[in-house]
Design an enzyme around this catalytic site. Structure first.
Site, PDB file in Angstrom:
ATOM      1  N   THR A   1       0.904  -1.328  -0.046  1.00 18.27           N
ATOM      2  CA  THR A   1       0.000  -0.075  -0.067  1.00 18.27           C
ATOM      3  C   THR A   1       0.876   1.200  -0.051  1.00 18.27           C
ATOM      4  O   THR A   1       2.199   1.208  -0.185  1.00 18.27           O
ATOM      5  CB  THR A   1      -1.088  -0.125   1.167  1.00 18.27           C
ATOM      6  OG1 THR A   1      -1.804   0.944   1.093  1.00 18.27           O
ATOM      7  CG2 THR A   1      -0.367   0.097   2.335  1.00 18.27           C
ATOM      8  N   ASN A   2       0.316   2.217   0.154  1.00 15.53           N
ATOM      9  CA  ASN A   2       1.180   3.439   0.275  1.00 15.53           C
ATOM     10  C   ASN A   2       0.364   4.680   1.364  1.00 15.53           C
ATOM     11  O   ASN A   2      -0.473   4.307   1.777  1.00 15.53           O
ATOM     12  CB  ASN A   2       1.416   4.371  -1.242  1.00 15.53           C
ATOM     13  CG  ASN A   2      -0.174   4.672  -1.738  1.00 15.53           C
ATOM     14  OD1 ASN A   2      -0.870   5.583  -1.281  1.00 15.53           O
ATOM     15  ND2 ASN A   2      -0.634   3.896  -2.661  1.00 15.53           N
ATOM     16  N   ARG A   3       1.074   5.713   1.523  1.00 16.59           N
ATOM     17  CA  ARG A   3       0.731   6.671   2.729  1.00 16.59           C
ATOM     18  C   ARG A   3      -0.311   7.711   2.360  1.00 16.59           C
ATOM     19  O   ARG A   3      -0.524   8.635   3.027  1.00 16.59           O
ATOM     20  CB  ARG A   3       2.084   7.280   3.220  1.00 16.59           C
ATOM     21  CG  ARG A   3       3.042   6.231   3.733  1.00 16.59           C
ATOM     22  CD  ARG A   3       4.505   6.677   4.204  1.00 16.59           C
ATOM     23  NE  ARG A   3       4.228   7.926   5.221  1.00 16.59           N
ATOM     24  CZ  ARG A   3       4.958   8.959   5.379  1.00 16.59           C
ATOM     25  NH1 ARG A   3       6.071   9.022   4.720  1.00 16.59           N
ATOM     26  NH2 ARG A   3       4.601   9.817   6.174  1.00 16.59           N
TER      27      ARG A   3
END
Ligand code: CTP
Ligand code: CA
Length: 225
Positions: free
Chosen positions: A33-35
């Protein structure tokens, strides 16, 4: 409270928005995933609803409350987000892609949790094979009855060059570039609006104020012949 005073610039328009990250499963307990916080997309959903639009917000995994009057569809993966968007895009007059869609997913999600000591005595690291995710924005922009499409761009360098390149590659009339440094999760931001004719900066402000400015800009573009 403020909503009552907002001009209804998008009255009668249907707006579709993507927001947040996506989550690409590796196995039942792990993923990529990412932030992305989803804050800009949620602020835009609120600003569009306040401007009188009927808003559908397709959200990746984020911890944010649904803005009042907004229809929310929760998704996890890029493929789920793609399906949710393609099912709705043709009925909309505006599509705003703020989501930080994972560019790649594991080619195969393992059905069982990967174990460190699967092969006792072997110090072999697991290898992740990746597959490319569909470009949701580019696909919506190419629909025969495409809505007015707005893309977002977060870049680490050469902001304007990359924003212009995305305008052309995705065939969208407007790209909104985040003016660095990395704004993931922060409450304020500065934006650069890039279209075929030029660019215009929206100076640093909280995301809801920027969202309202962007709504005004988009509404003007819709009214142009
Ligand atoms: N986007 C999308 N689907 C994808 C990737 C991106 O809809 N699979 C949208 C994003 O929501 C954003 C825009 O396209 O509005 C630009 O995303 P970005 O990640 O900056 O562009 P990419 O084409 O993925 O290029 P790169 O990540 O290499 O910069
Ligand atoms: Ca990307």
């Amino acid at each position: 409270v403020v909503a009552a005073f907002e001009p209804k610039l998008l009255q009668g328009r249907r707006v579709l928005i993507t927001a947040g990250p996506t989550y690409e499963a590796i196995d039942p307990v792990r993923g990529i995933t990412n932030r992305s916080s989803g804050k800009m997309g949620f602020a835009l959903a609120r600003a569009c609803a306040d401007a009188g639009a009927e808003v559908c917000l397709v959200a990746g995994p984020v911890h944010l409350p649904t803005p009042l009057g907004v229809q929310r569809v929760d998704v996890l993966s890029a493929q789920d987000m793609h399906a949710a968007v393609m099912a709705r895009a043709a009925d909309c007059s505006v599509f705003i892609a703020t989501a930080a869609v994972a560019d790649w997913r594991p080619a195969q999600a393992h059905e069982q949790k990967l174990k460190k000591n699967a092969e006792a005595g072997q110090a072999k690291l697991p290898q992740l094979e990746l597959a490319e995710n569909p470009d949701i924005l580019a696909q919506v922009a190419r629909l025969p009855a495409a809505p007015f499409c707005v893309g977002f761009a977060a870049e680490s360098h050469d902001l304007l060059k990359h924003a212009r390149e995305k305008l052309v590659r995705k065939q969208v009339p407007l790209i909104v570039a985040n003016i660095g440094p990395a704004t993931f999760g922060q409450d304020d931001n500065a934006l650069l609006l890039v279209d075929a004719r030029g660019q215009r900066e929206l100076s640093r402000a909280d995301k809801l104020s920027l969202a309202r400015e962007l709504v005004r800009d988009i509404a003007l573009r819709l009214d142009q012949p």
